[in-house]
Design an enzyme around this catalytic site. Sequence first.
Site, PDB file in Angstrom:
ATOM      1  N   MET A 338     -10.833  42.113   7.982  1.00 45.40           N
ATOM      2  CA  MET A 338      -9.791  43.165   7.235  1.00 45.40           C
ATOM      3  C   MET A 338     -10.063  44.548   7.562  1.00 45.40           C
ATOM      4  O   MET A 338      -9.217  45.350   8.248  1.00 45.40           O
ATOM      5  CB  MET A 338      -9.507  42.679   6.019  1.00 45.40           C
ATOM      6  CG  MET A 338      -8.893  41.489   5.769  1.00 45.40           C
ATOM      7  SD  MET A 338      -7.189  41.084   6.560  1.00 45.40           S
ATOM      8  CE  MET A 338      -6.251  42.275   5.863  1.00 45.40           C
ATOM      9  N   ASP A 357     -20.527  49.586   6.148  1.00 42.61           N
ATOM     10  CA  ASP A 357     -20.831  48.274   5.837  1.00 42.61           C
ATOM     11  C   ASP A 357     -22.096  48.227   5.427  1.00 42.61           C
ATOM     12  O   ASP A 357     -23.015  49.082   5.510  1.00 42.61           O
ATOM     13  CB  ASP A 357     -20.698  47.424   7.214  1.00 42.61           C
ATOM     14  CG  ASP A 357     -20.289  45.895   6.582  1.00 42.61           C
ATOM     15  OD1 ASP A 357     -21.084  45.257   5.920  1.00 42.61           O
ATOM     16  OD2 ASP A 357     -19.029  45.699   6.718  1.00 42.61           O
ATOM     17  N   VAL A 414     -14.524  44.654   1.158  1.00 43.18           N
ATOM     18  CA  VAL A 414     -15.828  43.838   0.939  1.00 43.18           C
ATOM     19  C   VAL A 414     -15.535  42.355   0.432  1.00 43.18           C
ATOM     20  O   VAL A 414     -14.139  42.076   0.135  1.00 43.18           O
ATOM     21  CB  VAL A 414     -16.911  44.530   0.195  1.00 43.18           C
ATOM     22  CG1 VAL A 414     -17.071  45.875   0.661  1.00 43.18           C
ATOM     23  CG2 VAL A 414     -16.423  44.489  -1.230  1.00 43.18           C
ATOM     24  N   GLU A 416     -14.528  39.060  -1.393  1.00 36.82           N
ATOM     25  CA  GLU A 416     -13.738  38.657  -2.673  1.00 36.82           C
ATOM     26  C   GLU A 416     -14.411  38.461  -3.997  1.00 36.82           C
ATOM     27  O   GLU A 416     -14.511  37.313  -4.064  1.00 36.82           O
ATOM     28  CB  GLU A 416     -12.548  37.899  -2.220  1.00 36.82           C
ATOM     29  CG  GLU A 416     -11.511  37.461  -3.247  1.00 36.82           C
ATOM     30  CD  GLU A 416     -10.428  38.731  -3.285  1.00 36.82           C
ATOM     31  OE1 GLU A 416     -10.760  39.834  -2.901  1.00 36.82           O
ATOM     32  OE2 GLU A 416      -9.286  38.690  -3.531  1.00 36.82           O
ATOM     33  N   LYS A 421     -17.711  43.893  -5.584  1.00 39.36           N
ATOM     34  CA  LYS A 421     -16.615  45.193  -5.658  1.00 39.36           C
ATOM     35  C   LYS A 421     -16.887  46.225  -6.491  1.00 39.36           C
ATOM     36  O   LYS A 421     -16.943  47.227  -6.282  1.00 39.36           O
ATOM     37  CB  LYS A 421     -15.108  44.434  -5.906  1.00 39.36           C
ATOM     38  CG  LYS A 421     -14.890  43.633  -4.697  1.00 39.36           C
ATOM     39  CD  LYS A 421     -13.316  43.744  -4.485  1.00 39.36           C
ATOM     40  CE  LYS A 421     -12.893  42.640  -3.680  1.00 39.36           C
ATOM     41  NZ  LYS A 421     -12.496  42.858  -2.242  1.00 39.36           N
ATOM     42  N   SER A 443      -7.155  40.454  -2.066  1.00 40.64           N
ATOM     43  CA  SER A 443      -5.647  39.738  -2.162  1.00 40.64           C
ATOM     44  C   SER A 443      -5.377  38.781  -3.458  1.00 40.64           C
ATOM     45  O   SER A 443      -4.414  38.214  -3.891  1.00 40.64           O
ATOM     46  CB  SER A 443      -6.001  38.893  -0.971  1.00 40.64           C
ATOM     47  OG  SER A 443      -7.069  38.379  -0.580  1.00 40.64           O
ATOM     48  N   HIS A 464      -2.870  46.440  -0.423  1.00 39.92           N
ATOM     49  CA  HIS A 464      -3.027  44.902   0.068  1.00 39.92           C
ATOM     50  C   HIS A 464      -2.378  44.696   1.504  1.00 39.92           C
ATOM     51  O   HIS A 464      -1.207  44.761   1.594  1.00 39.92           O
ATOM     52  CB  HIS A 464      -2.419  43.982  -0.853  1.00 39.92           C
ATOM     53  CG  HIS A 464      -2.477  42.658  -0.471  1.00 39.92           C
ATOM     54  ND1 HIS A 464      -1.677  41.560  -0.580  1.00 39.92           N
ATOM     55  CD2 HIS A 464      -3.680  42.083   0.166  1.00 39.92           C
ATOM     56  CE1 HIS A 464      -2.136  40.377  -0.182  1.00 39.92           C
ATOM     57  NE2 HIS A 464      -3.358  40.744   0.146  1.00 39.92           N
ATOM     58  N   ASN A 514       2.276  36.591  -1.409  1.00 41.66           N
ATOM     59  CA  ASN A 514       1.352  35.345  -1.376  1.00 41.66           C
ATOM     60  C   ASN A 514       2.132  34.454  -2.411  1.00 41.66           C
ATOM     61  O   ASN A 514       1.892  33.259  -2.168  1.00 41.66           O
ATOM     62  CB  ASN A 514      -0.231  35.672  -1.841  1.00 41.66           C
ATOM     63  CG  ASN A 514      -0.837  36.125  -0.640  1.00 41.66           C
ATOM     64  OD1 ASN A 514      -0.227  36.228   0.620  1.00 41.66           O
ATOM     65  ND2 ASN A 514      -1.969  37.003  -0.706  1.00 41.66           N
TER      66      ASN A 514
HETATM   67  P1  NAD Z   1     -14.967  39.594   5.637  1.00 43.90           P
HETATM   68  O1  NAD Z   1     -16.083  38.696   5.273  1.00 43.90           O
HETATM   69  O2  NAD Z   1     -14.673  39.364   7.047  1.00 43.90           O
HETATM   70  O3  NAD Z   1     -15.520  41.165   5.421  1.00 43.90           O
HETATM   71  C1  NAD Z   1     -15.890  41.638   4.426  1.00 43.90           C
HETATM   72  C2  NAD Z   1     -17.112  42.599   5.114  1.00 43.90           C
HETATM   73  O4  NAD Z   1     -17.566  43.338   4.019  1.00 43.90           O
HETATM   74  C3  NAD Z   1     -18.152  42.381   5.606  1.00 43.90           C
HETATM   75  O5  NAD Z   1     -18.363  43.008   6.810  1.00 43.90           O
HETATM   76  C4  NAD Z   1     -19.358  42.458   4.687  1.00 43.90           C
HETATM   77  O6  NAD Z   1     -20.742  42.833   5.341  1.00 43.90           O
HETATM   78  C5  NAD Z   1     -19.139  43.739   4.071  1.00 43.90           C
HETATM   79  N1  NAD Z   1     -19.659  43.944   2.729  1.00 43.90           N
HETATM   80  C6  NAD Z   1     -19.830  42.951   1.806  1.00 43.90           C
HETATM   81  N2  NAD Z   1     -20.670  43.496   0.899  1.00 43.90           N
HETATM   82  C7  NAD Z   1     -20.794  44.862   1.205  1.00 43.90           C
HETATM   83  C8  NAD Z   1     -21.169  45.898   0.378  1.00 43.90           C
HETATM   84  N3  NAD Z   1     -21.711  45.901  -0.770  1.00 43.90           N
HETATM   85  N4  NAD Z   1     -21.323  47.199   1.144  1.00 43.90           N
HETATM   86  C9  NAD Z   1     -20.593  47.294   2.055  1.00 43.90           C
HETATM   87  N5  NAD Z   1     -20.105  46.272   2.854  1.00 43.90           N
HETATM   88  C10 NAD Z   1     -20.156  45.181   2.294  1.00 43.90           C
HETATM   89  O7  NAD Z   1     -13.668  39.459   4.660  1.00 43.90           O
HETATM   90  P2  NAD Z   1     -12.391  39.963   4.646  1.00 43.90           P
HETATM   91  O8  NAD Z   1     -11.524  38.787   5.307  1.00 43.90           O
HETATM   92  O9  NAD Z   1     -12.294  41.022   5.607  1.00 43.90           O
HETATM   93  O10 NAD Z   1     -11.592  40.195   3.445  1.00 43.90           O
HETATM   94  C11 NAD Z   1     -12.208  41.371   2.862  1.00 43.90           C
HETATM   95  C12 NAD Z   1     -11.282  41.575   1.671  1.00 43.90           C
HETATM   96  O11 NAD Z   1      -9.902  41.670   2.186  1.00 43.90           O
HETATM   97  C13 NAD Z   1     -11.350  40.665   0.442  1.00 43.90           C
HETATM   98  O12 NAD Z   1     -10.879  41.294  -0.927  1.00 43.90           O
HETATM   99  C14 NAD Z   1     -10.179  39.859   0.867  1.00 43.90           C
HETATM  100  O13 NAD Z   1      -9.489  39.263  -0.340  1.00 43.90           O
HETATM  101  C15 NAD Z   1      -9.061  40.783   1.165  1.00 43.90           C
HETATM  102  N6  NAD Z   1      -7.815  40.369   2.063  1.00 43.90           N
HETATM  103  C16 NAD Z   1      -8.275  39.394   3.017  1.00 43.90           C
HETATM  104  C17 NAD Z   1      -7.236  38.977   3.899  1.00 43.90           C
HETATM  105  C18 NAD Z   1      -7.277  37.818   4.842  1.00 43.90           C
HETATM  106  O14 NAD Z   1      -6.480  37.564   5.715  1.00 43.90           O
HETATM  107  N7  NAD Z   1      -8.715  37.978   5.331  1.00 43.90           N
HETATM  108  C19 NAD Z   1      -6.027  39.366   3.609  1.00 43.90           C
HETATM  109  C20 NAD Z   1      -5.859  40.460   2.440  1.00 43.90           C
HETATM  110  C21 NAD Z   1      -6.818  40.882   2.024  1.00 43.90           C
END
Ligand code: NAD
Length: 738
Positions: A338, A357, A414, A416, A421, A443, A464, A514
């Site tokens: 995301m 990251d 980051v 979920e 967070k 989400s 979101h 959602n």
């Molecule tokens: P992802 O696992 O692809 O990405 C998460 C990233 O965060 C990774 O690159 C990880 O290295 C990084 N990260 C983790 N801990 C960290 C820290 N302490 N400092 C810096 N970076 C850190 O996950 P995603 O699917 O991109 O989801 C991320 C967020 O977006 C979540 O909260 C999820 O609920 C939300 N979201 C996801 C979707 C979806 O369809 N995947 C849709 C809407 C919202």
Amino acid sequence: MTETNFKTELDADGILSVVWDMPGRSMNVLSADAILELSGLVDRVIAEEAVKGVVISSGKKAFSGGADLTMLEGIGRLYAREKAQNGEAAAAGVVFEESRKLSQLYRRIETSGKPWAIALHGVCLGGAFELALACHWRVAANDASTRVGLPEVKVGLFPGAGGTTRVARMLPPQDALQMLMKGEQIRPDKARGMRLVDEVAPKDEIVDRAKAWLKGTPKAVKPWDEKGFKLPGGPVWSKPGFMTFPPANAIYRRETQDNYPAIRAMLQVVFDGLQLPMDLALTVESRHFAKVLRSPEAAAMIRTLFVSMQELNKGARRPAGVPEAAIRKVGIVGAGFMGAGVGYVSAQAGLEVVLVDRDQEAADKGKEFARKLISDQVAKGRATGADRDALLGRITATPDYAALSDCDLVIEAVFEDPKVKAEVIAKVEAVLKDGATFASNTSTLPISGLAKASKRPEHFVGIHFFSPVEKMLLVEVIEGEQTGDRALAAALDYVRAIKKTPIVVKDSRGFFANRCVIAYMLEGHLLLTEGVPAAMVENVAKQAGMPVGPLSLNDEVALDLGLKIVNATKAQLGPDAVNPAQEKLLRTLVETEGRLGRKNRKGFYDYPEGGKKSLWPGLADLQETKLDPEALDVTEIRHRLLVTQALEAARTVEEGVITDVREADVGAILGFGFAPFTGGPLSWIDGMGPKAFVALAEGLAAKHGPRFAPNALLKDLAAKDDTFYGRFAPTKAPAEAA
Ligand code: NAD
């Protein structure tokens, strides 16, 4: 004649320059007064001997977005009034006469006997492009912002000011139908290739080119007004005609499931019109247009997909009195799936982006994603190498939080996990400048809960996004309990800057979109477990107007995520909060069969490498009962799939999660494709009337369980013969062009 919207100047060669530049508006629009003034101008051109030819151009940043659709909404009200007073036939007659005025005006231009040229730059769409098509010669600017097109189908209409009839005479019928059915915005070079414009030139030369054409040997007669005119694709009743129209009908049905009367009417207009002389063809077009204008589909789509969407885009929900947040630099923490998408759309909008990251490699991966997307655009000719370099130049990828210190807004994306967070919130706040906004893209986690980790919760908000970020137009802005007006305004200003549509949602489990999507997928799962063939579940969903079936949608979202949500719901709300049949189905698919969805090429569908997806045959073995498809009530299945979503939308209104009915409708169509021809779930309920909807839901509840029970709000609306838009009438903001 007073010149308000069109400024004219006659030169020594008898060329009348007409510059369309409406006062007090950022965009020219075909409003009632602009049309009246243009009509007077046509009279003058015809009457004045000294005028030898005309060139129309725009004094604004763009040519025009087209007709004022609120004016067309007014025709709907006129029809209702006339019908009440004078009956159906008289009302239909009045609408016909009213709605064909623009078509007749354009025909007068075309047959004025004097040559009309038009110089286009920026967008020239809908009724404005129909004006261009009526002119005898068109030149378009060759810059990146110029687009022409007839997008009427997107709001439940079709081009009714002669556009359909002209395009059908200018292009071979397959190309004409494709253009009209898709309603796409077309780039100048492509428009030139299609002969929709005659010349493409640098923007500062277009008016001179038009004048040069007028000073040459301009022809003021269209091919179809000359003897011996031959249609570009040959007659309708010919071999090529047979190869076009029957398949076109089939494509229409496949693409629309016959849910869009405007597109059906448009096919008819092309088919009939090509067999008639021009004036009669235009009358046929007007007849169908008047009828489509009165259709509930057009009314619903104009309201939601034009009026409401435009109002939301213009900040209808922005708290009053908060100065615009100048967001120039955005930080994104978590450059994963995301975060990388958010970084790309932000940089695309011209903002400076810092991608943070856990280490340099992970941050770089996020930037690589942007490189890939923009490089694809370059390969397709939609962006230049310089655009790519500039965009990538705006993105800084780093593991160093200090780089966030001068960001106006930081969005975390980051994992979920509340603990991860909370750590990120603390690290960002340690460097964030005063007054900057912090947003979470969570989400499922409540914003108010996450904000507990913040030292400045008034600056904490939810933003979101939906995946894929670069494609999805909707963004939910979530207000936590302590979110202040400044943070809310900053979030809305940011969403506007990246050209997406925001809806403001109160903090709650699943927010808005959602919740409805989960209800939709649940219904798909239950239909399957009851013994309805999987193909039927999917096909009936599409017939109901959904872009994808619930099983296919679940595959995109991932089945293990579905199971995770079921587990979390059970843990938080108790075992009764989940449906045992759904739980069993997902558990079997994920844990026994290892089917996780599209991501591992195995879900409800199989996804062969390089091949087309197909439903997994093993699904039938998971069904304990198999119902005879011939004996199933398709209408009831269709109702189940839509009613469950509409009920959830109604619940969000009752709970105050959604506070503006426009947002539920716009959010549902942009967020998960709720049958667009309905105008969204609340418009759908209003359209049939809450009384009928409550009866429908109660019937389903009696047969299929309490998930279909209408809530108190619906019952109250039904009892008082009220509607959502009647009771919760949103405040209107001024609307502009289509
Ligand atoms: P992802 O696992 O692809 O990405 C998460 C990233 O965060 C990774 O690159 C990880 O290295 C990084 N990260 C983790 N801990 C960290 C820290 N302490 N400092 C810096 N970076 C850190 O996950 P995603 O699917 O991109 O989801 C991320 C967020 O977006 C979540 O909260 C999820 O609920 C939300 N979201 C996801 C979707 C979806 O369809 N995947 C849709 C809407 C919202």
